[in-house]
Design an enzyme around this catalytic site. Structure first.
Site, PDB file in Angstrom:
ATOM      1  N   CYS A 131      27.001-100.864  60.003  1.00 30.14           N
ATOM      2  CA  CYS A 131      27.563-100.635  61.336  1.00 30.14           C
ATOM      3  C   CYS A 131      28.907 -99.919  61.231  1.00 30.14           C
ATOM      4  CB  CYS A 131      27.717-101.973  62.069  1.00 30.14           C
ATOM      5  SG  CYS A 131      28.459-101.776  63.690  1.00 30.14           S
ATOM      6  N   CYS A 146      31.577-101.045  63.713  1.00 27.03           N
ATOM      7  CA  CYS A 146      32.151-102.376  63.434  1.00 27.03           C
ATOM      8  C   CYS A 146      33.128-102.295  62.261  1.00 27.03           C
ATOM      9  CB  CYS A 146      31.080-103.387  63.041  1.00 27.03           C
ATOM     10  SG  CYS A 146      29.608-103.355  64.039  1.00 27.03           S
ATOM     11  N   ASP A 147      32.776-101.555  61.208  1.00 30.64           N
ATOM     12  CA  ASP A 147      33.501-101.667  59.938  1.00 30.64           C
ATOM     13  C   ASP A 147      34.285-100.420  59.555  1.00 30.64           C
ATOM     14  OD1 ASP A 147      32.342-104.171  59.698  1.00 30.64           O
ATOM     15  OD2 ASP A 147      30.606-103.408  58.594  1.00 30.64           O
TER      16      ASP A 147
END
Ligand code: NAP
Length: 305
Positions: free
Chosen positions: A134, A137-138
């Site tokens: 992701c 997200c990261d």
């Protein structure tokens, strides 16, 4: 709280929440079960430009929140719980979570799909330590560093473009000489100065100490190998349907997608499959939302019958 809900929905992505909105607005009691957080894959998308009504685009997280609140405005209830098993045959369906057994007269399967793994040694252990599924997200953990993305579809390309705005250098690794991704990305890909595409190349090993330090690459045409140092590898090689809970009850295709026609009806009366979980030609937020509306229409017909 009802003892038996009219409609139980498993999965809180755009398909599940649209089914919830339409069914609740039609006057049914609706319970939606979500494992983690509303939005599904959509909530991990940085900017969505192809969902109508948002001329500036919309963040997947915000769109998820809008969809949840739209459904709740008409009385749909969200419960955060992981479903452990289901009993879908018969007129009253059972949905079992760790804490309780819920009953519903109609059930919508909307569990979507999750990212496919590469299957390389060390991949699971390095998850959260340089291997990610992701980018939105990261990505921020690798600001200013060199990262790789593997895959050639829309997710890989959108992730690579997103990361090119955060990271010093992005290498997109694709096993063929042509992207599967939509042509709308071509110009953006050419104009990102810090983004390079490695064609005809696969990731064949993960180099690491405690964290990922690089990827081993192999050319598919010549067989040549080399190591490319990087701080992160974002894996975007497609998705696998989250249909394990339903196996043996509804029909699945060989890849595990639930078979339901354009009415979203499965072979079991009162059981509907929507969104990315369903075998279908185009998986987009808008087609997931459309499935949810169609399911609610046929639920109304089924419950009214
Ligand atoms: P996808 O379209 O299935 O693409 C998967 C990519 O990964 C393909 O390029 C495939 O290569 C490659 N791949 C598969 N297995 C691999 C392996 N073991 N090693 C290396 N490469 C591998 O999946 P997706 O990009 O996740 O998209 C899923 C769905 O969501 C699609 O319907 C997509 O259109 C949709 N989506 C849309 C948007 C958008 O419209 N903006 C954004 C994200 C996702 P080959 O090309 O050689 O098969």
């Amino acid at each position: 709280m009802s003892d038996c809900w009219d409609v139980g929905i498993i999965g809180g992505g755009p398909a599940g929440y649209t089914a919830a909105l339409y069914a609740a607005r039609a006057g049914f009691s609706v319970l939606l079960l979500e494992k983690l957080a509303p939005g599904g894959q959509m909530a991990t998308t940085d900017v969505i430009d192809n969902y109508p009504g948002f001329p500036e685009g919309v963040s997947g997280f915000d769109l998820a929140d809008h969809m949840k609140r739209s459904a709740e405005r008409f009385g749909a209830v969200t419960r955060l719980a992981e479903v452990q098993s289901v009993g879908l045959a018969g007129p009253v369906k059972e949905i079992v979570t760790r804490k309780e057994t819920l009953r519903a007269r109609a059930v919508v399967l909307a569990t979507g799909a999750s990212p496919r793994e590469l299957g390389l040694p060390g991949e699971r252990e390095l998850r959260g330590r340089g291997v990610s599924y992701c980018a939105t997200c990261d990505g921020m953990f690798f600001r200013g560093q060199s990262v790789c993305v593997v895959g050639g579809g829309n997710t890989a390309v959108a992730d690579a473009l997103y990361l090119s705005r955060l990271c010093a250098r992005v290498t997109l690794i694709h096993r063929r000489d042509r992207l599967r991704a939509s042509a709308v990305y071509a110009h953006a890909l050419e104009s990102a100065p810090n983004l390079e595409i490695l064609w005809n190349t696969t990731v064949t090993s993960l180099e690491h100490d405690d964290v990922l330090t690089g990827v081993g690459l192999t050319r598919t045409d010549t067989g040549a190998t080399r190591t490319l140092p990087c701080a992160a590898l974002f894996v975007a090689v497609g998705h696998v349907p989250e249909s394990g809970l339903f196996r043996g009850q509804v029909d699945l295709d060989p890849a595990g997608y639930v078979l339901a026609d354009e009415t979203t009806r499965t072979r079991l009366p009162g059981v509907f499959a929507v969104g990315d979980l369903r075998q279908k030609p185009l998986r987009q937020v808008v087609t997931a939302a459309a499935d949810g509306a169609v399911a609610a229409h046929f639920i109304e017909e089924y419950l009214g019958a």
